[in-house]
Design a protein around this motif. Sequence first.
Motif, PDB file in Angstrom:
ATOM      1  N   ALA A 154      -1.635   4.136   1.113  1.00  0.00           N
ATOM      2  CA  ALA A 154      -2.548   4.646   0.074  1.00  0.00           C
ATOM      3  C   ALA A 154      -3.318   3.472  -0.526  1.00  0.00           C
ATOM      4  CB  ALA A 154      -1.750   5.369  -1.000  1.00  0.00           C
ATOM      5  N   PHE A 155      -4.605   3.412  -0.233  1.00  0.00           N
ATOM      6  CA  PHE A 155      -5.429   2.301  -0.727  1.00  0.00           C
ATOM      7  C   PHE A 155      -5.963   2.660  -2.114  1.00  0.00           C
ATOM      8  CE2 PHE A 155      -5.352   1.992   3.877  1.00  0.00           C
ATOM      9  CZ  PHE A 155      -4.964   0.675   4.037  1.00  0.00           C
ATOM     10  N   GLU A 156      -5.097   2.516  -3.097  1.00  0.00           N
ATOM     11  CA  GLU A 156      -5.440   2.948  -4.458  1.00  0.00           C
ATOM     12  C   GLU A 156      -4.703   2.098  -5.485  1.00  0.00           C
ATOM     13  OE1 GLU A 156      -4.116   6.991  -3.995  1.00  0.00           O
ATOM     14  OE2 GLU A 156      -2.085   6.471  -4.602  1.00  0.00           O
ATOM     15  N   ARG A 157      -4.946   2.436  -6.771  1.00  0.00           N
ATOM     16  CA  ARG A 157      -4.367   1.693  -7.904  1.00  0.00           C
ATOM     17  C   ARG A 157      -4.809   0.228  -7.913  1.00  0.00           C
ATOM     18  NH1 ARG A 157      -1.096   4.234 -11.051  1.00  0.00           N
ATOM     19  NH2 ARG A 157      -0.016   2.404 -11.826  1.00  0.00           N
ATOM     20  N   PHE A 158      -6.115   0.034  -7.696  1.00  0.00           N
ATOM     21  CA  PHE A 158      -6.671  -1.317  -7.737  1.00  0.00           C
ATOM     22  C   PHE A 158      -7.133  -1.663  -9.150  1.00  0.00           C
ATOM     23  CE2 PHE A 158      -7.518  -0.155  -3.229  1.00  0.00           C
ATOM     24  CZ  PHE A 158      -6.805  -1.182  -2.635  1.00  0.00           C
TER      25      PHE A 158
ATOM     26  N   GLN B 174     -11.167  -4.992  -2.642  1.00  0.00           N
ATOM     27  CA  GLN B 174     -11.041  -3.548  -2.859  1.00  0.00           C
ATOM     28  C   GLN B 174     -11.981  -2.768  -1.949  1.00  0.00           C
ATOM     29  OE1 GLN B 174     -11.538  -2.264  -6.928  1.00  0.00           O
ATOM     30  NE2 GLN B 174     -11.477  -0.094  -6.369  1.00  0.00           N
ATOM     31  N   ARG B 175     -13.233  -3.236  -1.904  1.00  0.00           N
ATOM     32  CA  ARG B 175     -14.239  -2.524  -1.112  1.00  0.00           C
ATOM     33  C   ARG B 175     -13.823  -2.461   0.354  1.00  0.00           C
ATOM     34  NH1 ARG B 175     -18.802  -5.695  -1.312  1.00  0.00           N
ATOM     35  NH2 ARG B 175     -18.849  -5.422  -3.555  1.00  0.00           N
TER      36      ARG B 175
ATOM     37  N   GLU C 197     -10.722  -0.152   0.876  1.00  0.00           N
ATOM     38  CA  GLU C 197     -11.025   1.279   0.693  1.00  0.00           C
ATOM     39  C   GLU C 197     -11.872   1.843   1.822  1.00  0.00           C
ATOM     40  OE1 GLU C 197     -10.771   1.869  -4.143  1.00  0.00           O
ATOM     41  OE2 GLU C 197     -12.692   1.350  -3.253  1.00  0.00           O
TER      42      GLU C 197
ATOM     43  N   GLU D 124       0.318  -1.716  -9.591  1.00  0.00           N
ATOM     44  CA  GLU D 124      -1.116  -1.979  -9.629  1.00  0.00           C
ATOM     45  C   GLU D 124      -1.437  -3.182  -8.762  1.00  0.00           C
ATOM     46  OE1 GLU D 124      -1.810  -2.057 -13.835  1.00  0.00           O
ATOM     47  OE2 GLU D 124      -2.513   0.017 -13.773  1.00  0.00           O
ATOM     48  N   LYS D 125      -2.561  -3.089  -8.032  1.00  0.00           N
ATOM     49  CA  LYS D 125      -2.967  -4.181  -7.152  1.00  0.00           C
ATOM     50  C   LYS D 125      -4.139  -4.905  -7.777  1.00  0.00           C
ATOM     51  CE  LYS D 125      -0.874  -1.114  -4.360  1.00  0.00           C
ATOM     52  NZ  LYS D 125      -0.683   0.310  -4.664  1.00  0.00           N
TER      53      LYS D 125
ATOM     54  N   MET E  99       0.786  -1.234   0.000  1.00  0.00           N
ATOM     55  CA  MET E  99       0.000   0.000   0.000  1.00  0.00           C
ATOM     56  C   MET E  99       0.821   1.291   0.000  1.00  0.00           C
ATOM     57  SD  MET E  99      -2.906  -0.999  -0.583  1.00  0.00           S
ATOM     58  CE  MET E  99      -3.517  -2.677  -0.744  1.00  0.00           C
TER      59      MET E  99
END
Length: 250
Positions: A106-110, A77-78, A81, A69-70, A64
Amino acid sequence: MVENEEGGSNVGIVVGKDSILIVDSTLFPSKFQQILDFCNPLARKPVIGVFLTHYHPDHSFGAMKSPLEKLVNENTQRVLESLPESYLKDLRSRLGSSGRELSGLAFERFIKIKDGSSVDLGSRTVRFFHLGGHTPDLTVAYVEDAGVLFASDLLITTVHAEIVEDSDLNAWTEAVERLYDLHIDHLVPGHGISVKGTENLLFTKRYLEFAMSMIESLYHSDMKRLDLPSEFQQLRFPELLAEGVVRKLG
Ligand SMILES: [Zn+2]
């Protein structure tokens, strides 16, 4: 494969002809970065992303702080986030000084992956199966040509199962049964050592049956039936089973 003696989570490095996929990321971004540093000279191929088997921090948080990309199931993801700040704060304080690096995740780029979908790494396909059980989002990665299954926390080899609040033991058993259809040469668990063959699928099923009978016995206060069968006595971290059973009774 990166194994951890303290029962930390395993990480897979799947190398295709053209690119690399990482499976899971440990709890710590610094440790995950070490794994990436190890991959670079290993093959001189790009790492196309990191697949996260489920939302549990010891599998997902290491990635994270990474720009990679994850690849995740939509439920993973849900959950990631929407983790409340109190959850993160509590985890950091439990970890003491080593928890500091879990600030600023940073919980992003999923990238969402569907059940049955795959990625091509060049002469090597990794297919994903969303199975649930351990957690509702749990998804496994299957390297088709090598017969390697990254079964994550569905599978028990040398460490007791983690039975958590949102574990569904019946769904877990069904998830393990779905794996019988695959041609498997090597099984990689989320924790503990990887094993050849498929015997540990049956072992896991027997373990889950025992855990369910234990919960049932305790529920009816029938304490006579609580001896741990000999085949499970070698497993490490027995407190995990005790904690899991207490969770399910609560
Ligand atoms: Zn887990």
